[in-house]
Motif scaffolding. Structure first.
Motif, PDB file in Angstrom:
ATOM      1  N   VAL A   1      59.701  -4.882 -59.165  1.00 51.75           N
ATOM      2  CA  VAL A   1      60.103  -5.741 -57.963  1.00 51.75           C
ATOM      3  C   VAL A   1      60.836  -4.525 -57.152  1.00 51.75           C
ATOM      4  O   VAL A   1      60.515  -4.658 -55.846  1.00 51.75           O
ATOM      5  N   GLY A   2      61.448  -3.737 -57.497  1.00 50.89           N
ATOM      6  CA  GLY A   2      62.316  -2.564 -56.906  1.00 50.89           C
ATOM      7  C   GLY A   2      61.397  -1.776 -56.272  1.00 50.89           C
ATOM      8  O   GLY A   2      61.667  -1.056 -55.222  1.00 50.89           O
ATOM      9  N   GLU A   3      60.467  -1.143 -57.178  1.00 53.37           N
ATOM     10  CA  GLU A   3      59.348  -0.211 -56.612  1.00 53.37           C
ATOM     11  C   GLU A   3      58.699  -0.925 -55.468  1.00 53.37           C
ATOM     12  O   GLU A   3      58.157  -0.095 -54.631  1.00 53.37           O
ATOM     13  N   CYS A   4      58.419  -2.283 -55.626  1.00 52.20           N
ATOM     14  CA  CYS A   4      57.573  -3.063 -54.451  1.00 52.20           C
ATOM     15  C   CYS A   4      58.445  -3.138 -53.141  1.00 52.20           C
ATOM     16  O   CYS A   4      57.928  -2.585 -52.096  1.00 52.20           O
ATOM     17  N   LEU A   5      59.824  -3.270 -53.370  1.00 51.02           N
ATOM     18  CA  LEU A   5      60.454  -3.498 -52.381  1.00 51.02           C
ATOM     19  C   LEU A   5      60.861  -2.002 -51.500  1.00 51.02           C
ATOM     20  O   LEU A   5      60.755  -1.740 -50.423  1.00 51.02           O
ATOM     21  N   ASP A   6      60.861  -0.853 -52.426  1.00 52.30           N
ATOM     22  CA  ASP A   6      60.719   0.665 -51.981  1.00 52.30           C
ATOM     23  C   ASP A   6      59.284   0.717 -51.029  1.00 52.30           C
ATOM     24  O   ASP A   6      59.467   1.414 -49.946  1.00 52.30           O
ATOM     25  N   ARG A   7      58.168   0.293 -51.542  1.00 48.24           N
ATOM     26  CA  ARG A   7      57.168   0.615 -50.795  1.00 48.24           C
ATOM     27  C   ARG A   7      57.034  -0.418 -49.523  1.00 48.24           C
ATOM     28  O   ARG A   7      56.688   0.327 -48.689  1.00 48.24           O
ATOM     29  N   ILE A   8      57.755  -1.374 -49.672  1.00 43.96           N
ATOM     30  CA  ILE A   8      57.781  -2.232 -48.360  1.00 43.96           C
ATOM     31  C   ILE A   8      58.549  -1.447 -47.252  1.00 43.96           C
ATOM     32  O   ILE A   8      58.421  -1.557 -46.116  1.00 43.96           O
ATOM     33  N   ALA A   9      59.940  -1.052 -47.930  1.00 44.14           N
ATOM     34  CA  ALA A   9      60.867   0.042 -46.709  1.00 44.14           C
ATOM     35  C   ALA A   9      59.894   1.214 -46.232  1.00 44.14           C
ATOM     36  O   ALA A   9      60.261   1.342 -45.017  1.00 44.14           O
ATOM     37  N   GLN A  10      59.225   1.910 -47.099  1.00 46.69           N
ATOM     38  CA  GLN A  10      58.607   2.902 -46.540  1.00 46.69           C
ATOM     39  C   GLN A  10      57.208   2.607 -45.505  1.00 46.69           C
ATOM     40  O   GLN A  10      57.070   3.427 -44.690  1.00 46.69           O
ATOM     41  N   MET A  11      56.975   1.271 -45.628  1.00 42.88           N
ATOM     42  CA  MET A  11      55.966   1.090 -44.590  1.00 42.88           C
ATOM     43  C   MET A  11      56.521   0.540 -43.394  1.00 42.88           C
ATOM     44  O   MET A  11      55.984   0.200 -42.429  1.00 42.88           O
ATOM     45  N   GLY A  12      57.879   0.477 -43.287  1.00 44.31           N
ATOM     46  CA  GLY A  12      58.602   0.106 -42.042  1.00 44.31           C
ATOM     47  C   GLY A  12      58.920  -1.430 -41.983  1.00 44.31           C
ATOM     48  O   GLY A  12      58.822  -1.966 -40.844  1.00 44.31           O
ATOM     49  N   TYR A  13      58.911  -2.261 -42.922  1.00 49.62           N
ATOM     50  CA  TYR A  13      59.141  -3.586 -42.989  1.00 49.62           C
ATOM     51  C   TYR A  13      60.251  -4.075 -44.038  1.00 49.62           C
ATOM     52  O   TYR A  13      60.818  -3.255 -44.483  1.00 49.62           O
ATOM     53  N   ARG A  14      60.775  -5.176 -43.796  1.00 46.89           N
ATOM     54  CA  ARG A  14      61.838  -5.649 -44.635  1.00 46.89           C
ATOM     55  C   ARG A  14      61.317  -7.127 -45.073  1.00 46.89           C
ATOM     56  O   ARG A  14      60.908  -7.862 -44.248  1.00 46.89           O
ATOM     57  N   PRO A  15      61.741  -7.507 -46.347  1.00 43.23           N
ATOM     58  CA  PRO A  15      61.434  -8.889 -46.694  1.00 43.23           C
ATOM     59  C   PRO A  15      62.188  -9.841 -46.267  1.00 43.23           C
ATOM     60  O   PRO A  15      63.385  -9.603 -46.071  1.00 43.23           O
ATOM     61  N   VAL A  16      61.828 -11.068 -45.894  1.00 40.87           N
ATOM     62  CA  VAL A  16      62.573 -12.207 -45.408  1.00 40.87           C
ATOM     63  C   VAL A  16      62.049 -13.398 -46.126  1.00 40.87           C
ATOM     64  O   VAL A  16      62.741 -14.546 -45.937  1.00 40.87           O
ATOM     65  N   ARG A  17      61.050 -13.076 -47.067  1.00 40.67           N
ATOM     66  CA  ARG A  17      61.036 -14.439 -47.932  1.00 40.67           C
ATOM     67  C   ARG A  17      60.284 -14.057 -49.334  1.00 40.67           C
ATOM     68  O   ARG A  17      59.529 -13.170 -49.256  1.00 40.67           O
ATOM     69  N   ARG A  18      60.912 -14.477 -50.321  1.00 44.31           N
ATOM     70  CA  ARG A  18      59.913 -14.213 -51.580  1.00 44.31           C
ATOM     71  C   ARG A  18      59.575 -15.350 -52.188  1.00 44.31           C
ATOM     72  O   ARG A  18      60.237 -16.441 -52.295  1.00 44.31           O
ATOM     73  N   ILE A  19      58.179 -15.548 -52.493  1.00 52.11           N
ATOM     74  CA  ILE A  19      57.616 -16.690 -53.221  1.00 52.11           C
ATOM     75  C   ILE A  19      57.051 -16.124 -54.504  1.00 52.11           C
ATOM     76  O   ILE A  19      56.417 -15.303 -54.750  1.00 52.11           O
ATOM     77  N   GLU A  20      57.423 -17.203 -55.645  1.00 48.94           N
ATOM     78  CA  GLU A  20      56.758 -16.989 -56.897  1.00 48.94           C
ATOM     79  C   GLU A  20      56.110 -18.148 -57.330  1.00 48.94           C
ATOM     80  O   GLU A  20      56.228 -19.202 -57.181  1.00 48.94           O
ATOM     81  N   LYS A  21      54.951 -17.588 -58.028  1.00 49.42           N
ATOM     82  CA  LYS A  21      54.059 -18.809 -58.461  1.00 49.42           C
ATOM     83  C   LYS A  21      53.679 -18.338 -59.829  1.00 49.42           C
ATOM     84  O   LYS A  21      53.193 -17.223 -60.160  1.00 49.42           O
ATOM     85  N   PRO A  22      53.479 -19.564 -60.796  1.00 46.06           N
ATOM     86  CA  PRO A  22      53.099 -19.073 -62.176  1.00 46.06           C
ATOM     87  C   PRO A  22      51.512 -19.147 -62.129  1.00 46.06           C
ATOM     88  O   PRO A  22      50.784 -19.591 -61.291  1.00 46.06           O
TER      89      PRO A  22
END
Length: 63
Positions: free
Chosen positions: A15-36
Protein backbone atom coordinates in the motif's frame (compact mmCIF):
# COMPACT_ATOMS: atom_id res chain seq x y z
CA UNK A 1 -14.61 20.08 -10.13
CA UNK A 2 -11.31 18.20 -10.06
CA UNK A 3 -10.94 15.11 -12.21
CA UNK A 4 -10.78 11.94 -10.12
CA UNK A 5 -8.74 8.91 -11.07
CA UNK A 6 -8.87 5.38 -9.69
CA UNK A 7 -5.67 3.54 -8.80
CA UNK A 8 -5.51 -0.12 -7.80
CA UNK A 9 -2.81 -1.60 -5.58
CA UNK A 10 -0.95 -4.03 -7.86
CA UNK A 11 -0.62 -7.70 -6.80
CA UNK A 12 3.07 -7.52 -5.81
CA UNK A 13 2.94 -3.96 -4.44
CA UNK A 14 2.52 -2.71 -0.89
CA UNK A 15 0.00 0.00 0.00
CA UNK A 16 2.91 2.35 0.80
CA UNK A 17 4.45 1.80 -2.63
CA UNK A 18 1.08 2.51 -4.25
CA UNK A 19 0.72 5.75 -2.27
CA UNK A 20 4.22 6.79 -3.38
CA UNK A 21 3.26 6.06 -7.00
CA UNK A 22 0.11 8.19 -6.61
CA UNK A 23 2.15 11.10 -5.20
CA UNK A 24 4.63 10.86 -8.10
CA UNK A 25 1.71 11.16 -10.52
CA UNK A 26 0.69 14.42 -8.83
CA UNK A 27 -2.43 13.12 -7.07
CA UNK A 28 -3.56 12.51 -3.50
CA UNK A 29 -5.96 9.82 -2.30
CA UNK A 30 -9.36 10.90 -0.97
CA UNK A 31 -11.01 7.52 -0.58
CA UNK A 32 -9.89 3.92 0.00
CA UNK A 33 -12.14 1.05 -1.06
CA UNK A 34 -11.46 -2.58 -0.15
CA UNK A 35 -13.37 -5.49 -1.65
CA UNK A 36 -12.91 -9.20 -1.05
CA UNK A 37 -11.95 -11.40 -3.99
CA UNK A 38 -13.28 -14.96 -4.01
CA UNK A 39 -12.16 -17.97 -6.06
CA UNK A 40 -13.89 -21.29 -6.61
CA UNK A 41 -11.71 -24.19 -5.51
CA UNK A 42 -12.26 -27.92 -5.11
CA UNK A 43 -15.16 -30.05 -6.23
CA UNK A 44 -17.73 -28.24 -4.11
CA UNK A 45 -17.49 -25.02 -6.18
CA UNK A 46 -17.81 -23.02 -3.00
CA UNK A 47 -16.19 -19.60 -3.14
CA UNK A 48 -13.12 -19.22 -0.92
CA UNK A 49 -11.69 -15.82 0.10
CA UNK A 50 -8.51 -15.28 -1.92
CA UNK A 51 -7.39 -11.72 -1.15
CA UNK A 52 -8.50 -8.10 -0.77
CA UNK A 53 -8.67 -5.75 -3.76
CA UNK A 54 -7.68 -2.21 -2.72
CA UNK A 55 -8.67 0.83 -4.79
CA UNK A 56 -7.84 4.49 -4.16
CA UNK A 57 -9.88 7.36 -5.59
CA UNK A 58 -7.51 10.29 -6.13
CA UNK A 59 -7.70 13.99 -7.00
CA UNK A 60 -4.94 16.28 -8.29
CA UNK A 61 -2.67 17.95 -5.73
CA UNK A 62 -3.11 21.35 -7.40
CA UNK A 63 -6.68 21.67 -8.75
Amino acid sequence: MAKKIKVYVEPNETVGECLDRIAQMGYRPVRRIEKPVFEKTGNKDEPVHSHQSILFECVPLNP
